[in-house]
Write an enzyme that holds these catalytic residues in place. Structure first.
Site, PDB file in Angstrom:
ATOM      1  N   CYS A  58       0.811  -1.215   0.000  1.00  0.00           N
ATOM      2  CA  CYS A  58       0.000   0.000   0.000  1.00  0.00           C
ATOM      3  C   CYS A  58       0.844   1.265   0.000  1.00  0.00           C
ATOM      4  O   CYS A  58       1.902   1.321   0.624  1.00  0.00           O
ATOM      5  CB  CYS A  58      -0.890   0.048   1.235  1.00  0.00           C
ATOM      6  SG  CYS A  58      -1.890  -1.394   1.469  1.00  0.00           S
ATOM      7  N   ARG A  72       5.279   0.032  -5.935  1.00  0.00           N
ATOM      8  CA  ARG A  72       5.256  -0.703  -4.673  1.00  0.00           C
ATOM      9  C   ARG A  72       4.338  -1.932  -4.731  1.00  0.00           C
ATOM     10  O   ARG A  72       4.445  -2.818  -3.901  1.00  0.00           O
ATOM     11  CB  ARG A  72       4.777   0.218  -3.540  1.00  0.00           C
ATOM     12  CG  ARG A  72       5.714   1.367  -3.256  1.00  0.00           C
ATOM     13  CD  ARG A  72       5.050   2.372  -2.342  1.00  0.00           C
ATOM     14  NE  ARG A  72       4.793   1.800  -1.043  1.00  0.00           N
ATOM     15  CZ  ARG A  72       5.591   1.938   0.014  1.00  0.00           C
ATOM     16  NH1 ARG A  72       6.692   2.621  -0.098  1.00  0.00           N
ATOM     17  NH2 ARG A  72       5.276   1.405   1.165  1.00  0.00           N
ATOM     18  N   TRP A 101      -3.065  -2.753  -1.321  1.00  0.00           N
ATOM     19  CA  TRP A 101      -2.642  -4.143  -1.583  1.00  0.00           C
ATOM     20  C   TRP A 101      -3.386  -4.958  -0.537  1.00  0.00           C
ATOM     21  O   TRP A 101      -3.081  -4.878   0.647  1.00  0.00           O
ATOM     22  CB  TRP A 101      -1.131  -4.239  -1.407  1.00  0.00           C
ATOM     23  CG  TRP A 101      -0.500  -5.504  -1.906  1.00  0.00           C
ATOM     24  CD1 TRP A 101      -0.093  -5.759  -3.185  1.00  0.00           C
ATOM     25  CD2 TRP A 101      -0.135  -6.658  -1.135  1.00  0.00           C
ATOM     26  NE1 TRP A 101       0.488  -7.001  -3.250  1.00  0.00           N
ATOM     27  CE2 TRP A 101       0.477  -7.581  -2.018  1.00  0.00           C
ATOM     28  CE3 TRP A 101      -0.259  -7.023   0.206  1.00  0.00           C
ATOM     29  CZ2 TRP A 101       0.953  -8.818  -1.602  1.00  0.00           C
ATOM     30  CZ3 TRP A 101       0.208  -8.256   0.618  1.00  0.00           C
ATOM     31  CH2 TRP A 101       0.807  -9.139  -0.289  1.00  0.00           C
ATOM     32  N   ASN A 138      -2.039   2.503   5.906  1.00  0.00           N
ATOM     33  CA  ASN A 138      -1.130   1.380   5.614  1.00  0.00           C
ATOM     34  C   ASN A 138      -0.901   0.633   6.921  1.00  0.00           C
ATOM     35  O   ASN A 138      -0.708   1.275   7.959  1.00  0.00           O
ATOM     36  CB  ASN A 138       0.240   1.883   5.138  1.00  0.00           C
ATOM     37  CG  ASN A 138       0.214   2.366   3.721  1.00  0.00           C
ATOM     38  OD1 ASN A 138      -0.825   2.339   3.085  1.00  0.00           O
ATOM     39  ND2 ASN A 138       1.349   2.815   3.236  1.00  0.00           N
ATOM     40  N   GLY A 139      -0.837  -0.688   6.846  1.00  0.00           N
ATOM     41  CA  GLY A 139      -0.590  -1.457   8.071  1.00  0.00           C
ATOM     42  C   GLY A 139      -1.765  -2.363   8.354  1.00  0.00           C
ATOM     43  O   GLY A 139      -2.703  -2.476   7.552  1.00  0.00           O
ATOM     44  N   GLU A 171      19.184 -16.641  -6.312  1.00  0.00           N
ATOM     45  CA  GLU A 171      18.771 -15.299  -6.717  1.00  0.00           C
ATOM     46  C   GLU A 171      18.406 -15.278  -8.205  1.00  0.00           C
ATOM     47  O   GLU A 171      17.435 -14.635  -8.611  1.00  0.00           O
ATOM     48  CB  GLU A 171      19.886 -14.295  -6.383  1.00  0.00           C
ATOM     49  CG  GLU A 171      19.628 -12.858  -6.766  1.00  0.00           C
ATOM     50  CD  GLU A 171      18.372 -12.236  -6.161  1.00  0.00           C
ATOM     51  OE1 GLU A 171      17.742 -12.828  -5.264  1.00  0.00           O
ATOM     52  OE2 GLU A 171      18.006 -11.133  -6.627  1.00  0.00           O
ATOM     53  N   LYS A 229      14.772 -14.190  -9.604  1.00  0.00           N
ATOM     54  CA  LYS A 229      14.589 -13.113 -10.590  1.00  0.00           C
ATOM     55  C   LYS A 229      13.700 -13.587 -11.725  1.00  0.00           C
ATOM     56  O   LYS A 229      12.770 -12.907 -12.125  1.00  0.00           O
ATOM     57  CB  LYS A 229      15.928 -12.652 -11.173  1.00  0.00           C
ATOM     58  CG  LYS A 229      16.810 -11.794 -10.295  1.00  0.00           C
ATOM     59  CD  LYS A 229      16.294 -10.410  -9.994  1.00  0.00           C
ATOM     60  CE  LYS A 229      15.358 -10.399  -8.852  1.00  0.00           C
ATOM     61  NZ  LYS A 229      15.687 -10.295  -7.526  1.00  0.00           N
ATOM     62  N   GLU A 249       9.904 -14.339 -10.575  1.00  0.00           N
ATOM     63  CA  GLU A 249       9.045 -13.253 -10.073  1.00  0.00           C
ATOM     64  C   GLU A 249       8.577 -12.298 -11.158  1.00  0.00           C
ATOM     65  O   GLU A 249       7.539 -11.676 -11.014  1.00  0.00           O
ATOM     66  CB  GLU A 249       9.704 -12.495  -8.909  1.00  0.00           C
ATOM     67  CG  GLU A 249      10.941 -11.713  -9.234  1.00  0.00           C
ATOM     68  CD  GLU A 249      11.556 -11.054  -7.997  1.00  0.00           C
ATOM     69  OE1 GLU A 249      10.852 -10.826  -7.012  1.00  0.00           O
ATOM     70  OE2 GLU A 249      12.766 -10.750  -8.049  1.00  0.00           O
ATOM     71  N   HIS A 301      19.828 -35.611  -6.081  1.00  0.00           N
ATOM     72  CA  HIS A 301      19.050 -36.278  -5.029  1.00  0.00           C
ATOM     73  C   HIS A 301      17.543 -36.101  -5.220  1.00  0.00           C
ATOM     74  O   HIS A 301      16.801 -36.049  -4.252  1.00  0.00           O
ATOM     75  CB  HIS A 301      19.469 -35.747  -3.661  1.00  0.00           C
ATOM     76  CG  HIS A 301      20.902 -36.063  -3.341  1.00  0.00           C
ATOM     77  ND1 HIS A 301      21.344 -37.318  -3.028  1.00  0.00           N
ATOM     78  CD2 HIS A 301      22.005 -35.272  -3.353  1.00  0.00           C
ATOM     79  CE1 HIS A 301      22.651 -37.302  -2.823  1.00  0.00           C
ATOM     80  NE2 HIS A 301      23.080 -36.066  -3.027  1.00  0.00           N
ATOM     81  N   LYS A 325       6.695  -4.215  -3.623  1.00  0.00           N
ATOM     82  CA  LYS A 325       8.099  -3.864  -3.454  1.00  0.00           C
ATOM     83  C   LYS A 325       8.525  -3.995  -1.998  1.00  0.00           C
ATOM     84  O   LYS A 325       9.606  -4.449  -1.687  1.00  0.00           O
ATOM     85  CB  LYS A 325       8.315  -2.427  -3.961  1.00  0.00           C
ATOM     86  CG  LYS A 325       9.737  -1.902  -3.813  1.00  0.00           C
ATOM     87  CD  LYS A 325      10.669  -2.632  -4.747  1.00  0.00           C
ATOM     88  CE  LYS A 325      12.122  -2.243  -4.554  1.00  0.00           C
ATOM     89  NZ  LYS A 325      13.014  -3.298  -5.070  1.00  0.00           N
TER      90      LYS A 325
HETATM   91  C1  G6P Z   1       9.567  -8.164  -1.356  1.00  0.00           C
HETATM   92  C2  G6P Z   1      10.219  -7.710  -2.659  1.00  0.00           C
HETATM   93  C3  G6P Z   1      11.571  -8.371  -2.826  1.00  0.00           C
HETATM   94  C4  G6P Z   1      12.437  -8.096  -1.620  1.00  0.00           C
HETATM   95  C5  G6P Z   1      11.757  -8.538  -0.318  1.00  0.00           C
HETATM   96  C6  G6P Z   1      12.512  -8.039   0.898  1.00  0.00           C
HETATM   97  O1  G6P Z   1       9.199  -9.491  -1.467  1.00  0.00           O
HETATM   98  O2  G6P Z   1       9.383  -8.013  -3.768  1.00  0.00           O
HETATM   99  O3  G6P Z   1      12.208  -7.857  -3.987  1.00  0.00           O
HETATM  100  O4  G6P Z   1      13.647  -8.770  -1.762  1.00  0.00           O
HETATM  101  O5  G6P Z   1      10.448  -7.979  -0.241  1.00  0.00           O
HETATM  102  O6  G6P Z   1      12.451  -6.641   0.907  1.00  0.00           O
HETATM  103  P1  G6P Z   1      13.503  -5.718   1.647  1.00  0.00           P
HETATM  104  O7  G6P Z   1      13.009  -4.316   1.411  1.00  0.00           O
HETATM  105  O8  G6P Z   1      13.475  -6.101   3.092  1.00  0.00           O
HETATM  106  O9  G6P Z   1      14.844  -5.962   1.036  1.00  0.00           O
END
Ligand code: G6P
Length: 608
Positions: A2, A27, A74, A100-101, A481, A485, A488, A504, A603
């Site tokens: 949000c 976000r 969100w 938000n929250g 990672e 990438k 997502e 395994h 985000k």
């Molecule tokens: C969300 C984002 C990720 C990020 C994760 C942790 O899932 O989509 O890209 O790595 O949060 O966020 P932070 O701000 O704590 O790195």
């Protein structure tokens, strides 16, 4: 997650609020809304993108006020529909709130308020908040907000307006970020600096359980008990250029390309390679505790977790101190043992991730020293840790984290060397690693030159629905990672794992033509990785290898190769991850997806 934005001043609020919402689109959200005071309270909401709300606004003509609030939602409480959008209003349609929250005791409060005769139209916890404010309202909005917040358990950043008080905006926060931008006779409040910076660069943040009453003539900040506090107005550390696309099509691509220049800033003034020295001002007060620490716990979520995992390897290998990586969400709830001399390192781009914050609180409670490895200056994690080191990679807008990852790994590398040098490492060994570390930005530049080749290779495999990413040692977290990438943003199923683990179980998945990405740099485990490649190859898998420049052997076995310059193994993930970032970005674009706004993702995840 949000986003909230609020305005009071002399300009038409509607345009400014919509522009603020657009700046926060990255976000992640599913619906949006706006409320403006113009004689009475007018509230317009829509499911979907901000553009849908904007269209709707063109059909409404009495939204001309100079005070208003707006929100991108969100969903957490209640499904995605218009009734659940913010702003939420009280049942007299006199007070509106953006929030938000999450409110933990909303169900109890709702029962109480229903008993007092209020009727609800949404499934949100936010409507409960506005109804409680309305119930407690006796002609003073600020007081009603304060009284309501005293009854509320949970996290909030809120903006509230009231038709009876057309010159007052009340905002407050606890656990969710809120920044108040201070302009000339105008104030822009937002959960994200990107919505403010086009209007003013002077701003202050509220601390937890603080309320701010804002009028066009000034503001007053106080605690929930109405004790006045004087916040420090400071310069925001971002400018417009940093949050605009420039010549790039997507923020993700822009941020991948920014990595060399950003990492130079991450290192600036912090390393003296010839003397084998690292200077980290943010932790220097605790050098003794760090050098004598008995155990490190590194924690984070998503990409930050992968960086933290590299931190675990770096701390044990270079600083020779026991280290353990753990998902913040798991650490928080499994009753962890914190022995004397434990240091918790919270890794986070935003500094607001709810799970990471909760883990930090838990560790603090149990007596650990806490460090933050965070990008956003002044964010919750930076405020609540004992010390820390900033990434300095600038605002990251792309939801798929790229430059924050390399920034986090760079900072963790410096932290490992900072301690290692003071524990067991010789000046020469440290100086050698630092001189290579210093060259990482130019090595990334060189890696980026292969972008066209990476695009061509991606085209060959982009229709495949299942991919594996394999690596060993330092490049196991890099493989994780790479898989994250890809999945997502392109929605392709991708798994990362240690190359040896593949045999395994996952090897059963290998079929003719399945893309398997191997990180096969010339590190200590090169020969073993080559063996694993053979195992996949003989079962029909197509091999995409990330290898060290000059390695001709790999070309005899891999179908496609991306080269990175030679570098010491502990530093190699800073390079090997780059082709994987580019490949993911290309795959998503080739599949026609919005790279910067992937479905369902946010985000910054500020709910547990
Ligand atoms: C969300 C984002 C990720 C990020 C994760 C942790 O899932 O989509 O890209 O790595 O949060 O966020 P932070 O701000 O704590 O790195």
């Amino acid at each position: 997650m949000c986003g909230i934005v609020a305005y009071i001043g002399h300009k038409p609020a509607k345009e400014l609020l919509v522009e603020g919402l657009k700046r926060m689109e990255y976000r992640g959200y599913d619906s949006a809304g706006i409320a403006v005071l113009n004689g009475g309270l007018r509230c317009i909401r829509a499911v979907g993108r901000v553009a849908v709300l904007e269209d709707k606004l063109t059909t409404v003509d009495d939204l001309e006020g100079t005070i208003g609030i707006a929100h991108t939602r969100w969903a957490t409480h209640g499904e995605v529909n218009e009734a659940n959008c913010h702003p939420q209003q009280d049942d007299k349609h006199a007070i509106a709130i953006i929030h938000n929250g999450t409110i933990e005791n909303y169900a109890t409060l709702k029962t109480y308020l229903k008993g007092r005769g209020h009727s609800f139209t949404s499934a949100t916890d936010t409507e409960v908040m506005v109804m409680l404010i309305s119930e407690l309202y006796q002609g003073d909005l600020e007081q009603a907000v304060r009284a309501a917040l005293k009854e509320i358990r949970g996290a909030y950043a809120i903006g509230v307006i009231c038709a009876n008080e057309p010159d007052t905006l009340v905002v407050a926060r606890k656990g969710s970020p809120l920044i108040i931008g201070v302009g000339a006779g105008e104030y822009v409040v937002a959960s994200d600096a990107s919505a403010i910076v086009a209007h003013t660069t002077q701003a202050f943040s509220l601390d937890d359980e603080q309320v701010c009453k804002i009028t066009r003539d000034g503001f007053r900040t106080s605690t929930l008990d109405n004790i006045a506090v004087t916040p420090e107005v400071r310069q925001l550390e971002i400018d417009l250029e940093q949050i605009e696309l420039g010549s790039f099509d997507t923020y993700m691509m822009k941020e991948i390309y920014e990595q060399p220049e950003r990492l130079r800033l991450t290192m600036k003034g912090r390393i003296k390679s010839r003397d084998g020295q690292i200077v980290l001002g943010g932790v220097s007060k605790f050098t003794r505790e760090l050098v004598r620490a008995r155990r490190f716990v590194l924690t984070g979520q998503g990409t930050a977790y992968h960086a933290a995992m590299l931190g675990e390897y770096l701390f044990e290998d270079l600083a020779k101190v026991p280290a353990k990586v753990e998902y913040a969400s798991e650490f928080r709830y499994r009753n962890p043992i914190i022995v004397d001399g434990t240091v918790l390192v919270a890794v986070s781009q935003s500094g607001e991730t709810a799970d990471t914050l909760a883990a930090l609180h838990e560790a603090k409670e149990r007596g650990a020293l806490t460090l933050g490895v965070v990008n956003v200056v002044g964010s919750s994690i930076t405020r609540e840790t004992d010390a820390g080191v900033y990434l300095r990679v600038g605002p990251e807008i792309g939801v798929a984290s790229t430059k924050a990852f390399t920034g986090q790994v760079a900072v963790l590398t410096m932290l490992a060397l900072y301690m290692g040098r003071r524990r067991y490492m010789s000046v020469e060994a440290c100086a050698d690693l630092l001189s290579q570390f210093e060259r990482v930005p130019e090595m990334i530049e060189k890696t980026l030159e292969q972008n066209d080749h990476i695009l061509d290779v991606t085209k060959k495999y982009v229709d495949q629905e299942n991919w594996l990413f394999l690596g060993r040692g330092y490049n196991y977290p890099a493989a994780l990672e790479g898989a994250l990438k890809l999945k997502e943003i392109s929605y392709i199923h991708a798994e990362g794992m240690p190359a040896a683990e593949m045999k395994h179980g996952p090897i059963a998945l290998i079929h003719d033509g399945m893309p398997v990405v191997f990180i096969a740099n010339q590190g200590p485990q090169y020969d073993k990785v080559m063996l694993n490649i053979e195992q996949v190859k003989s079962r029909g898998g197509r091999i995409i290898a990330v290898a060290t420049e000059g390695d001709k052997q790999i070309e005899t076995i891999a179908d496609d190769v991306f080269y990175v310059p030679h570098i010491a193994d502990p530093l190699s993930p800073l390079l090997t991850v780059v082709p994987l970032q580019l490949m993911a970005c290309h795959a998503a674009m080739l599949r026609g997806h919005d790279v910067d706004k992937p479905r369902n993702l946010a985000k910054s995840v500020t709910v547990e």
